[in-house]
Design a protein around this motif. Structure first.
Motif, short mmCIF file in Angstrom:
data_model
loop_
_atom_site.label_atom_id
_atom_site.label_comp_id
_atom_site.label_asym_id
_atom_site.label_seq_id
_atom_site.Cartn_x
_atom_site.Cartn_y
_atom_site.Cartn_z
N LEU A 137 0.84 -1.21 0.00
CA LEU A 137 0.00 0.00 0.00
C LEU A 137 0.87 1.25 0.00
N ALA A 138 1.98 1.23 0.73
CA ALA A 138 2.88 2.39 0.75
C ALA A 138 3.49 2.63 -0.63
N ALA A 139 3.63 1.54 -1.41
CA ALA A 139 4.19 1.67 -2.77
C ALA A 139 3.12 1.94 -3.80
N GLY A 140 1.85 2.08 -3.35
CA GLY A 140 0.77 2.38 -4.28
C GLY A 140 0.22 1.15 -4.98
N LEU A 141 0.53 -0.04 -4.49
CA LEU A 141 0.07 -1.29 -5.10
C LEU A 141 -1.02 -1.93 -4.25
N THR A 142 -1.83 -2.74 -4.92
CA THR A 142 -2.88 -3.46 -4.20
C THR A 142 -2.44 -4.92 -4.01
N PRO A 143 -2.44 -5.41 -2.78
CA PRO A 143 -1.98 -6.80 -2.54
C PRO A 143 -2.94 -7.79 -3.17
N PRO A 144 -2.41 -8.93 -3.69
CA PRO A 144 -3.30 -9.96 -4.25
C PRO A 144 -4.17 -10.58 -3.15
N ALA A 145 -5.38 -10.90 -3.57
CA ALA A 145 -6.31 -11.47 -2.58
C ALA A 145 -5.95 -12.93 -2.27
N ARG A 146 -6.22 -13.31 -1.03
CA ARG A 146 -6.02 -14.70 -0.58
C ARG A 146 -7.35 -15.21 -0.03
N PRO A 147 -7.71 -16.47 -0.35
CA PRO A 147 -9.04 -16.94 0.06
C PRO A 147 -9.19 -17.09 1.57
N ASP A 148 -8.10 -17.28 2.27
CA ASP A 148 -8.21 -17.48 3.71
C ASP A 148 -7.97 -16.19 4.50
N MET A 149 -7.88 -15.07 3.81
CA MET A 149 -7.59 -13.81 4.50
C MET A 149 -8.53 -12.71 4.04
N ILE A 150 -8.75 -11.74 4.92
CA ILE A 150 -9.51 -10.52 4.62
C ILE A 150 -8.62 -9.34 5.00
N GLU A 151 -8.42 -8.41 4.04
CA GLU A 151 -7.64 -7.20 4.32
C GLU A 151 -8.52 -5.98 4.06
N GLN A 152 -8.35 -4.98 4.92
CA GLN A 152 -9.10 -3.74 4.75
C GLN A 152 -8.31 -2.58 5.32
N VAL A 153 -8.64 -1.38 4.76
CA VAL A 153 -7.99 -0.15 5.22
C VAL A 153 -8.97 0.58 6.11
N VAL A 154 -8.48 1.10 7.21
CA VAL A 154 -9.31 1.84 8.16
C VAL A 154 -8.76 3.27 8.22
N SER A 155 -9.63 4.24 7.93
CA SER A 155 -9.19 5.65 7.99
C SER A 155 -9.19 6.13 9.42
N ALA A 156 -8.60 7.33 9.60
CA ALA A 156 -8.54 7.89 10.95
C ALA A 156 -9.93 8.22 11.47
N GLU A 157 -10.89 8.43 10.55
CA GLU A 157 -12.25 8.74 10.99
C GLU A 157 -13.07 7.47 11.25
N GLY A 158 -12.49 6.28 10.93
CA GLY A 158 -13.19 5.03 11.19
C GLY A 158 -13.85 4.44 9.98
N ALA A 159 -13.63 5.04 8.77
CA ALA A 159 -14.21 4.47 7.56
C ALA A 159 -13.41 3.24 7.15
N VAL A 160 -14.14 2.17 6.68
CA VAL A 160 -13.52 0.89 6.35
C VAL A 160 -13.62 0.69 4.84
N ARG A 161 -12.48 0.32 4.16
CA ARG A 161 -12.47 0.06 2.72
C ARG A 161 -11.79 -1.29 2.48
N PRO A 162 -12.59 -2.34 2.09
CA PRO A 162 -11.98 -3.67 1.81
C PRO A 162 -11.03 -3.58 0.63
N LEU A 163 -9.95 -4.27 0.66
CA LEU A 163 -8.97 -4.28 -0.41
C LEU A 163 -9.37 -5.27 -1.51
N ALA A 164 -10.23 -6.25 -1.19
CA ALA A 164 -10.71 -7.20 -2.19
C ALA A 164 -12.20 -6.99 -2.35
#
Length: 470
Positions: free
Chosen positions: A52-79
């Protein structure tokens, strides 16, 4: 059944050991899987942050869930299309402050996830959740496999133990069958199975020794019955003949003839009573109920001499060996007194009227000296046989059991008997018992009664002690 019980014990011990090993293995594998999950979660979180720091999106994995949380508490799933992870206060704190990390376990649609929250360099945070389904599946499979493996190993151990014990216990079964056959048939000549060099072989040899002792005992009993029936026949025939003579000649016999027949009856009855008493004494050995204890031979000799003087009026001298003083011996007191009484009665019987009888005591040895015809060469051991009568003593009354009783009593107390012709004529008959020394059992000194301790008894002493007729 011994084989079944031992097999059950072996199987139980194997089951306990294997269950303990399985439990420890399960604990170790579970800890190892948990560590791998933690390490994988941490590596995945670092990778997502770097991408994410390099501006890339990590590949999705079936056994994992990744999401970004803003300072205000907004949640954005990466997959796209993946469910969001619940936002916890700890994850919100990391997103707002940009410091630290948050580690929690959450449940999404019935599936448990381990989550790790890491801050992003530009603000906010990333949450990575890894499913526990794979770890749970591995854990369950390991538990199942180790369970049936343990059960199979216990069963194999039980089967192997059953087979091996059958071979090990085969000599015991043979021995048990043989002893059962001996018990049923009473045949003591039945051979036992071959004995090996192990504990079962030692048990077989012990049984063999016991059977040999029983065979000797049965042979002795049969010989005693045969000898007793022969010896009893003579006095019984004499008593019966005298009684029949009295019955037929009742009222027609002269007084002196009747008196002679009655005297014969009394004499033979007394001899028969003495013979029966000796037989009972020899067959039962009632003194075996006594407990052996420390006995002073000098005391026993003095007691026996005193009784013999009172009973017969003969001079009986007790002499202590000056070079080998008497010491205590381990024996049965009443049985030892009977030995001395029998030896003295035998000496009085063969000694001429008026001649003294001497008892010599030294160490663990006691010998009685008479003034009789002595013992013929070759008869030294035969005189201790039951009902034995030497050629020199055929006319002497007696049962022929007195010295046999002495032999049995002394040998039962680990002693030996002897009989020799004394210098100057007569016989010397006695026994030797293992001495205890000056201390008795348990190291306690033996108290000894004393009649003129350390002094040789003379004829004058015997006269002063009341030997009538001397």
């Amino acid at each position: 059944m011994l084989r079944t019980r031992i097999t059950a014990v072996v199987a139980a011990a194997a089951a306990l050991a294997m269950c303990l090993a399985a439990f420890m293995s399960y604990r170790g594998v579970s800890a190892l899987v948990a560590d791998e999950l933690e390490r994988g979660l941490d590596d995945r979180a670092n990778t997502v942050v770097a991408l994410l720091a390099a501006g890339l999106t990590p590949p999705a994995r079936p056994d994992m869930i990744e999401q970004v949380v803003s300072a205000e508490g907004a949640v954005r799933p990466l997959a796209p299309g993946r469910e969001a992870l619940p936002l916890s206060p700890e994850a919100l704190r990391v997103a707002r402050t940009g410091k630290g990390a948050g580690r929690e376990d959450v449940v999404v649609s019935g599936t448990e996830y381990g989550t790790l929250t890491r801050p992003l360099p530009g603000g906010g945070a990333v949450m990575v959740g890894q499913s526990y389904e794979g770890a749970t599946r591995v854990d369950d499979q390991f538990l199942w496999r180790i369970s049936w493996t343990t059960a199979a190993a216990v069963g194999f151990a039980a089967l192997l133990g059953w087979l091996v014990l059958g071979r090990i216990l085969r000599p015991v079964r043979r021995l048990a069958a043989t002893t059962q056959r001996i018990t049923t048939t009473q045949d003591l000549a039945t051979p036992l199975p071959p004995a090996g060099s192990d504990e079962i072989g030692q048990l077989t040899r012990s049984f063999e020794h016991m059977l040999a002792a029983l065979r000797r005992s049965r042979a002795q009993q049969q010989r005693l019955v045969q000898d007793a029936s022969h010896e009893l026949r003579t006095p019984l025939t004499s008593v019966r003949g005298s009684a029949e003579l009295l019955q037929r000649g009742r009222g027609r016999l002269a007084p002196e003839d009747e008196e002679q027949i009655l005297t014969t009856l009394v004499t033979e009855t007394a001899a028969l009573d003495a013979l029966v008493r000796e037989l009972v004494e020899l067959a039962t050995d009632r003194r075996t109920e006594e407990e052996p204890e420390a006995v002073d031979l000098a005391v026993v000799a003095e007691d026996g001499a005193r009784r013999c003087r009172q009973r017969t009026g003969r001079v009986v001298l007790v002499v202590e060996d000056g070079t080998d003083p008497p010491v205590p011996v381990l024996a049965r007191p009443r049985a030892l007194q009977r030995c001395v009484d029998n030896l003295l009665s035998n000496a009085v019987k063969f000694s001429p009227e008026g001649s003294p009888v001497a008892v010599r005591v030294g160490g663990g040895r006691l010998a009685v000296r008479d003034r009789g015809p002595g013992i013929a060469p070759g008869e030294e051991q035969a005189v201790f046989d039951r009902f034995y009568r030497g050629p020199r003593t055929q006319a002497t009354p007696g049962s022929g059991l007195g010295l046999a009783i002495v032999h049995d009593i002394v040998t039962a107390d680990a002693g030996t008997v002897f009989a020799t012709t004394a210098d100057g004529g007569g016989a010397e008959v006695g026994f030797v018992l293992p001495p205890l020394g000056r201390d008795g059992p348990n190291g306690r000194a033996v108290r000894r009664r004393s009649w003129r301790a350390g002094r040789v008894k003379t004829t004058a002493d015997a006269l002063r002690e009341g030997a009538p007729g001397v």
